[in-house]
Design a protein around this motif. Structure first.
Motif, PDB file in Angstrom:
ATOM      1  N   SER A 251      -2.515  -1.044  -7.702  1.00 57.14           N
ATOM      2  CA  SER A 251      -2.424  -0.915  -6.242  1.00 57.14           C
ATOM      3  C   SER A 251      -3.559  -1.672  -5.556  1.00 57.14           C
TER       4      SER A 251
ATOM      5  N   SER B 110       2.569   1.642  -3.342  1.00 57.13           N
ATOM      6  CA  SER B 110       1.542   2.021  -4.317  1.00 57.13           C
ATOM      7  C   SER B 110       1.181   3.491  -4.169  1.00 57.13           C
ATOM      8  N   MET B 111       1.065   3.952  -2.913  1.00 54.20           N
ATOM      9  CA  MET B 111       0.730   5.353  -2.660  1.00 54.20           C
ATOM     10  C   MET B 111       1.800   6.291  -3.220  1.00 54.20           C
TER      11      MET B 111
ATOM     12  N   ALA C  99       1.313   8.774  -6.443  1.00 51.62           N
ATOM     13  CA  ALA C  99       1.543  10.219  -6.350  1.00 51.62           C
ATOM     14  C   ALA C  99       2.438  10.703  -7.484  1.00 51.62           C
TER      15      ALA C  99
ATOM     16  N   LEU D  76       0.830  -1.207   0.000  1.00 52.48           N
ATOM     17  CA  LEU D  76       0.000   0.000   0.000  1.00 52.48           C
ATOM     18  C   LEU D  76       0.864   1.257   0.000  1.00 52.48           C
ATOM     19  N   ASN D  77       1.930   1.235   0.814  1.00 51.39           N
ATOM     20  CA  ASN D  77       2.813   2.399   0.885  1.00 51.39           C
ATOM     21  C   ASN D  77       3.506   2.661  -0.446  1.00 51.39           C
TER      22      ASN D  77
END
Length: 380
Positions: free
Chosen positions: A233, A108-109, A113, A105-106
């Motif tokens: 993601s 992907s974030m 961005a 998740l991190n």
């Protein structure tokens, strides 16, 4: 300002090559000091850099060398930011069974961005101009810093033993040599970063020359890549514990390469956007899975230095690749340059396929051995 594909590559180089040069000191700082405070410092420094860029643009006093200089400053900041940011996830997640999903998740974030930001900026550039665009970027750091200040982490326990910097660097390199499960994946990341991932350097050329558009067109291309990345993601976050990430990595690397090849020579904009979205899906999954595998397999006391070597493989190769692809595109054109990058992605997948399929083959051999053992025992 220059209408030069080479200058686009040089700008990326100016941003990312300093990250390559300073990533090892950044990794040592992450392992030596409080990662939370290091991250807070880098975000404040990033905000100052962004404010300077916004002021120069708003007052119309910017030149090429000033933009490149501020890019270099940002690259140095990122060299200390990345090795501190990534390992901090381990301190935030209490249940280690959730760690692979949290890392996915991190990553992907962060990657989302990087994809969605340029897409939005293209639209803002057309409507409001570069000054407002850079001002919004600078203001966004306020939310980041407030979020960091609101975080509550376990108490920092300093390392009892402080070694010399040279000894710590050598220790990190020895660790990588003795841990092929990390170093092999890192080599794959380095090759992809040098030869495949810099394809986005040429996207402004596609927006302006191939699709006869403007900054908004560039924004649309990045939006579709971002859309595909969002799908990636969601897919990664939904993977069940124990999923074979290496096989997923292999499949997505192949998919990434094929979709780049299809995108490179598609002049019909809607169809090209489909291939752009699928490219974003494959790229997101490839990068995120590599980061997840590396962090899950890294020892806690080595994680900062490992991530600094990851930053070298990623940020060090990307700018060199951007320069290389800028030069190649000047000779053979942007479409053929991206076509070559897609082919190289397939070659990388073929080279590393034996390693990525190794766990699956070992499992298959183990099951076959058990069947033969049961058969022999049955006869006995």
């Amino acid at each position: 300002m220059t209408h030069s594909a080479f200058m686009l590559g040089l700008t990326v180089f100016a941003t990312q090559f300093p990250s390559f040069l300073f990533s090892l000191p950044g990794g040592i700082a992450s392992d030596r000091y409080n990662r939370y405070k290091v991250l807070l410092f880098t975000q404040i420094a990033s905000m100052v850099q962004a404010v300077l860029l916004a002021i120069l643009t708003l007052f119309n006093h910017y030149t090429v060398w000033e933009i490149l200089a501020l890019s270099v400053v940002l690259g140095i900041i990122n060299a200390f930011d990345v090795p501190a940011r990534q390992p901090l996830i381990h301190e935030m997640v209490t249940d280690k069974a959730d760690l692979p999903n949290a890392l996915a998740l991190n990553s992907s974030m962060v990657n989302l961005a990087r994809l969605i930001g340029p897409a939005l900026s293209g639209l803002v550039l057309v409507k409001f101009g570069a000054g407002i665009c850079f001002s919004l970027n600078a203001f966004s750091f306020v939310a980041v810093i407030i979020s960091l200040l609101l975080m509550k982490l376990p108490a920092y326990i300093p390392s009892p033993e402080k070694k010399k910097i040279k000894a710590e660097l050598a220790e990190g390199l020895t660790y990588l040599k003795n841990t092929p499960s990390i170093s092999t994946i890192m080599l794959m990341l380095g090759l992809s970063s040098l030869l495949v991932l810099p394809y986005n350097t040429l996207l402004p050329v596609f927006a302006k020359v191939i699709f006869k558009g403007d900054a908004a067109t560039f924004g649309y291309i990045n939006s579709f890549i971002g859309l595909g990345a969002i799908g990636g993601s969601i897919f990664l976050a939904s993977l069940k514990p124990g999923s074979d990430l290496k096989i997923v990595l292999l499949v997505n690397t192949v998919m990434f390469g094929i979709c780049l090849m299809l995108f490179s020579h598609t002049s019909y904009f809607p169809l090209a956007m489909l291939f752009a979205a699928l490219s974003g899906y494959g790229m997101m999954n490839q990068t995120t899975i590599i980061m997840t595998i590396i962090q899950v397999n890294s020892d806690a006391n080595m994680r900062g230095r490992v991530m600094s070597y990851v930053a070298m493989a990623y940020f060090g190769m990307l700018p060199l690749g951007s320069l290389l692809i800028g030069i190649i595109s000047q000779q053979i054109g942007a479409p053929d340059a991206i076509l070559v990058q897609g082919i190289i992605a397939l070659i990388i997948a073929a080279i590393f396929s034996k390693y990525l399929r190794k766990d699956k083959l070992d499992k298959k051999n183990l099951e076959q051995f058990k069947e033969e053992e049961d058969e022999v025992m049955g006869k006995i």
